[in-house]
Design a protein around this motif. Structure first.
Motif, short mmCIF file in Angstrom:
data_model
loop_
_atom_site.label_atom_id
_atom_site.label_comp_id
_atom_site.label_asym_id
_atom_site.label_seq_id
_atom_site.Cartn_x
_atom_site.Cartn_y
_atom_site.Cartn_z
N TRP A 27 19.03 51.88 47.16
CA TRP A 27 19.73 53.20 47.15
C TRP A 27 18.75 54.24 48.00
O TRP A 27 19.07 55.05 48.81
N HIS A 107 40.27 58.38 49.22
CA HIS A 107 38.90 58.22 49.95
C HIS A 107 39.38 58.23 51.26
O HIS A 107 40.69 58.09 51.74
N LEU A 132 33.39 59.27 48.76
CA LEU A 132 34.13 58.42 48.10
C LEU A 132 34.20 56.98 48.48
O LEU A 132 34.29 55.81 48.04
N THR A 135 31.12 55.13 48.48
CA THR A 135 31.00 54.79 47.13
C THR A 135 31.43 53.57 46.99
O THR A 135 30.98 52.72 46.06
N ASN A 138 29.90 50.55 48.17
CA ASN A 138 28.46 50.25 47.60
C ASN A 138 28.74 49.58 46.21
O ASN A 138 27.61 48.80 45.90
N SER A 203 26.15 58.87 47.98
CA SER A 203 26.99 57.44 48.17
C SER A 203 26.56 56.42 47.52
O SER A 203 27.42 55.53 47.14
N VAL A 206 25.76 54.67 43.01
CA VAL A 206 26.36 53.54 42.09
C VAL A 206 25.73 52.20 42.13
O VAL A 206 25.83 51.50 41.40
#
Length: 276
Positions: A27, A107, A132, A135, A138, A203, A206
Motif C-alpha cells: 500500500w 467503475h 473504484l 480498488t 487491488n 485505491s 483494500v
C-alpha cells in the motif's frame, strides 16, 4: 542478510500480522507512486501503457509461480487421484468472484471514456469510478499475499515465508507505477495534486484488509488451502485479462506495452525463483 532478518521477524509475529505488514508495504508503495504527481505534471501515454503492461506481467507471473504451482503441488499429495480439482475449482471461483464484483460495482477503467463505465449505472463522478476500478484491481493482490503467508505458516511444501515476502515485493514493485497511473488521469480531470495523491493511495487501502482476510482464512481452515491459492490466482488473471491488457491496447503503444508485460513477467519470475 536483510532478507533473512525480515524473514525471521515475520515468522515470529505470526501469519496474520505478517500479512498485514506485507500488504501495508504494498500500500505504501502505491502511495509513493501516487506521490510522483507532485513532481510531474503529466505522464507520456507510451510510458503509462508500458507501466500498466509491467503491472500485468507481474500479476501473470505471480499467479503461476507463487499461487497456482504451489496449489497443484499441494493437491498432488492430498488428492492424488484428482490433483487437478482444487486448482481448477479454485481458479474458476476466483475469476467468477471478480467477475461478479465487476458486474455489480460501478467503475471506470484507466484510459476509458466516461460512457464506457461498467457495473451498475450510477451518477457518481468519473473520479470516483476511476478509483473504484483500481480498488477492485487491488483486492486479489492483497488476498494473494495473505493466502501465501497463511500457507507458509501451515508448513505447506513449496511455500515459505521467503516466497510470501517475494510476492509482496513483486506486488509492491508493480504498485508503484500503478499509483502514478491512477493519479495522472485524475489530474487530467482537474483534480488538485493533493487530492490526486490522496485518491491514488486510497485505491490500495483494500490490500491490507484482503491480506488479513486471506491469511486468517487459510490459517483456520487448512483444507481450503489449495483452493485458496488457486482462487487468488484466478482473481488476478481475470483482472489482467479484463482490465489491465485492454487498457494498454487502446492507443498506438501496443508493442511497447507488450514488452512492458514481458518485462514484468520476467522480473516476478526471477524474484520468485531466486528468492522464493
Amino acid at each position: 542478510m536483510y532478507m533473512e532478518s525480515i524473514e525471521r521477524y515475520l515468522s515470529e509475529v505470526g501469519p496474520v500480522y505478517a500479512a498485514l505488514l506485507a500488504t501495508v508495504f504494498t500500500w505504501l508503495l502505491t502511495a509513493a507512486g501516487a506521490g510522483m504527481i507532485f513532481f510531474f505534471r503529466n505522464l507520456n501515454r507510451a510510458w503509462q501503457d508500458v507501466m500498466l503492461g509491467f503491472t500485468g506481467g507481474v500479476m501473470l507471473a505471480a499467479s503461476f509461480w507463487s499461487l497456482l504451482n504451489p496449489s497443484i503441488e499441494l493437491a498432488e499429495k492430498e488428492y492424488p487421484d484428482m490433483s487437478w480439482l482444487p486448482a481448477a475449482a479454485g481458479f474458476v471461483l476466483g475469476a467468477m468472484f471478480i467477475f461478479g464484483l465487476d458486474k455489480v460495482a460501478p467503475h471506470l477503467h484507466i484510459n476509458f471514456m466516461a460512457h464506457e463505465s461498467e457495473g451498475m449505472k450510477t451518477r457518481w463522478h468519473q473520479t470516483t469510478l476511476l478509483i473504484l476500478a483500481i480498488t477492485l484491481h487491488n483486492i486479489p493482490e492483497g488476498l494473494a499475499v495473505g493466502v501465501l503467508f497463511g500457507a507458509a505458516a501451515n508448513g505447506t511444501d513449496g511455500v515459505t515465508i521467503a516466497s510470501a515476502i517475494t510476492l509482496a515485493i513483486g506486488i509492491g514493485l508493480q504498485n508503484f507505477p500503478e499509483g502514478f497511473s491512477v493519479a495522472v488521469p485524475l489530474r487530467r480531470h482537474g483534480v488538485s495534486r493533493l487530492k490526486c495523491f490522496w485518491y491514488g493511495q486510497l485505491s490500495a487501502i483494500v490490500e491490507p484488509m484482503a491480506g488479513v482476510l486471506g491469511a486468517s482464512a487459510v490459517l483456520y481452515i487448512n483444507p481450503i488451502l489449495p483452493y485458496a491459492l488457486a482462487f487468488a490466482a484466478g482473481a488476478m488473471i481475470y483482472v489482467v485479462v479484463e482490465e489491465v491488457i485492454p487498457e494498454t491496447q487502446r492507443d498506438k503503444n501496443t508493442d511497447v506495452a507488450v514488452l512492458g508485460l514481458i518485462g514484468g513477467f520476467v522480473v516476478m519470475m526471477v524474484l520468485d525463483v531466486a528468492f522464493g
